[in-house]
Design a protein around this motif. Structure first.
Motif, PDB file in Angstrom:
ATOM      1  N   UNK A   1      23.167 -32.775  96.215  1.00  0.00           N
ATOM      2  CA  UNK A   1      23.189 -31.761  95.161  1.00  0.00           C
ATOM      3  C   UNK A   1      24.506 -31.823  94.397  1.00  0.00           C
ATOM      4  N   UNK A   2      25.613 -32.023  95.121  1.00  0.00           N
ATOM      5  CA  UNK A   2      26.915 -32.140  94.449  1.00  0.00           C
ATOM      6  C   UNK A   2      26.959 -33.364  93.544  1.00  0.00           C
ATOM      7  N   UNK A   3      26.397 -34.465  94.013  1.00  0.00           N
ATOM      8  CA  UNK A   3      26.336 -35.672  93.175  1.00  0.00           C
ATOM      9  C   UNK A   3      25.416 -35.439  91.983  1.00  0.00           C
ATOM     10  N   UNK A   4      24.298 -34.755  92.211  1.00  0.00           N
ATOM     11  CA  UNK A   4      23.388 -34.424  91.112  1.00  0.00           C
ATOM     12  C   UNK A   4      24.108 -33.607  90.043  1.00  0.00           C
ATOM     13  N   UNK A   5      24.942 -32.659  90.462  1.00  0.00           N
ATOM     14  CA  UNK A   5      25.720 -31.876  89.497  1.00  0.00           C
ATOM     15  C   UNK A   5      26.665 -32.788  88.711  1.00  0.00           C
ATOM     16  N   UNK A   6      27.325 -33.669  89.425  1.00  0.00           N
ATOM     17  CA  UNK A   6      28.280 -34.568  88.775  1.00  0.00           C
ATOM     18  C   UNK A   6      27.591 -35.439  87.736  1.00  0.00           C
ATOM     19  N   UNK A   7      26.372 -35.865  88.040  1.00  0.00           N
ATOM     20  CA  UNK A   7      25.635 -36.772  87.146  1.00  0.00           C
ATOM     21  C   UNK A   7      24.715 -36.023  86.197  1.00  0.00           C
ATOM     22  N   UNK A   8      24.811 -34.680  86.205  1.00  0.00           N
ATOM     23  CA  UNK A   8      24.019 -33.840  85.306  1.00  0.00           C
ATOM     24  C   UNK A   8      22.513 -34.115  85.426  1.00  0.00           C
ATOM     25  N   UNK A   9      22.064 -34.291  86.656  1.00  0.00           N
ATOM     26  CA  UNK A   9      20.635 -34.427  86.911  1.00  0.00           C
ATOM     27  C   UNK A   9      20.026 -35.755  86.544  1.00  0.00           C
ATOM     28  N   UNK A  10      20.844 -36.770  86.353  1.00  0.00           N
ATOM     29  CA  UNK A  10      20.347 -38.055  85.850  1.00  0.00           C
ATOM     30  C   UNK A  10      19.361 -38.708  86.822  1.00  0.00           C
TER      31      UNK A  10
ATOM     32  N   UNK B   1      25.674 -44.982  92.721  1.00  0.00           N
ATOM     33  CA  UNK B   1      25.688 -46.409  92.395  1.00  0.00           C
ATOM     34  C   UNK B   1      24.661 -46.782  91.328  1.00  0.00           C
ATOM     35  N   UNK B   2      23.629 -45.973  91.182  1.00  0.00           N
ATOM     36  CA  UNK B   2      22.749 -46.164  90.033  1.00  0.00           C
ATOM     37  C   UNK B   2      23.499 -45.851  88.744  1.00  0.00           C
ATOM     38  N   UNK B   3      24.330 -44.820  88.796  1.00  0.00           N
ATOM     39  CA  UNK B   3      25.103 -44.437  87.612  1.00  0.00           C
ATOM     40  C   UNK B   3      26.288 -45.360  87.373  1.00  0.00           C
TER      41      UNK B   3
END
Length: 320
Positions: free
Chosen positions: A107-116, A21-23
């Motif tokens: 971690x899966x969300x981090x991958x999706x957002x490329x570490x944002x 939701x930040x993204x």
């Protein structure tokens, strides 16, 4: 179109949602609950054309609700790390499920957002008792040791806050906790600004002290089993205590049980951290679920305790 965000009420579920939701901010209906409350998609009152995001929830526990929503014309984005058997193929269902032992939903969300928003994933991964994976993420993000320690405390406290057999066991409801963290883009800012987190940390340490004073009900080279009393503090700390035991003895499997008034045990199981295998399949034998490294049983009959311990020993004696 109406949006629904459905997530587990632990650190992994809440922080995974927060990253998304930040993204991509959305005015969504939030559905969450205590960590044990996995079958949350049945509460979604979506209409054709609506969109559901599901995070850190066992697909198998929500399969019937997912199929009903798809039949209704609802789009579902499902991100999770629990074992899922025979995922249905449907044009409205999008799944990102990875059951690797060093992966959690954040971690899966981090991958999706490329570490944002990686610092949130670090905190979540510590909360999910994956310290090695969390440390690697922290190094990738260039987080210094002091800040990493703060993120660990944050993740462990928020994870502890989600444990209990009912809302009445919790010190704060997960939805209320999400409301508190929602304004913060950085977890370190949240950790520094929210006094509730210090209260949660103190309560977690007090509850762990009480748990550590208990003697094991069964122990061997390969396993350790604890039964805690039927009190609120014990139900809250069951998962945190199981995590602490796993960290302290990574070659052993651990189980922590708390009784219910209805004649059942609620069980948290941790596979040996050194190998992290089989917790999900073992718990399924007793009507439970979870993932390879950590799983649980919601209703183990009192009379099945001896059979549970014997099976637990047999399942993990080779890891000793």
């Amino acid at each position: 179109m109406q949006y629904f965000d459905v997530c587990n009420g632990d650190a992994d579920g809440l922080f995974a949602l927060h990253q998304l939701r930040l993204a991509t901010p959305r005015n969504a209906v939030l559905i969450t609950g205590p960590k044990r409350d996995n079958a949350l998609l049945a509460r979604v009152t979506a209409s054709p054309g609506d969109h559901v995001t599901a995070l850190d929830l066992s697909f198998d526990a929500n399969r019937a609700a997912v199929l009903a929503l798809l039949a209704r014309g609802v789009t579902i984005d499902y991100i999770d790390h629990h074992v899922a058997r025979e995922l249905p193929r449907h044009p409205l269902l999008h799944t990102d499920i990875d059951t690797a032992s060093d992966v959690c939903t954040s971690v899966l969300v981090d991958r999706r957002l490329r570490g944002r928003y990686r610092a949130w994933a670090v905190a979540a991964t510590f909360g999910d008792n994956l310290p090695g994976a969390a440390h690697r993420l922290a190094q990738l993000a260039g987080i210094d040791p002091d800040d990493e320690a703060t993120l660990r405390e944050l993740g462990e406290n928020v994870n502890y806050a989600g444990y209990g057999d009912s809302i009445g066991d919790l010190l704060i409801e997960p939805a209320a906790l999400y409301t508190l963290l929602e304004p913060y883009a950085q977890p370190l800012d949240f950790a520094g600004a929210c006094p509730l987190l210090a209260t949660l940390g103190q309560a977690r340490r007090e509850d762990l002290t009480l748990a550590c004073a208990q003697r094991p009900a069964a122990t061997s080279a390969g396993i350790e089993v604890f039964t805690l009393p039927g009190e609120r503090w014990a139900r809250r700390v069951r998962g945190a205590f199981a995590n602490q035991l796993a960290l302290a003895a990574p070659q052993r499997a651990h189980a922590v049980l708390t009784p219910t008034a209805e004649g059942y045990w609620t069980v948290s199981v941790r596979a040996p951290l050194a190998t992290a295998f089989g917790a999900d399949s073992f718990c399924r034998r007793f009507g439970g679920a979870g993932r390879a490294g950590a799983a649980g049983i919601g209703r183990l009959p009192y009379v099945a305790f001896d059979a549970f311990v014997a099976a637990f020993h047999q399942a993990y004696e080779m890891s000793a």
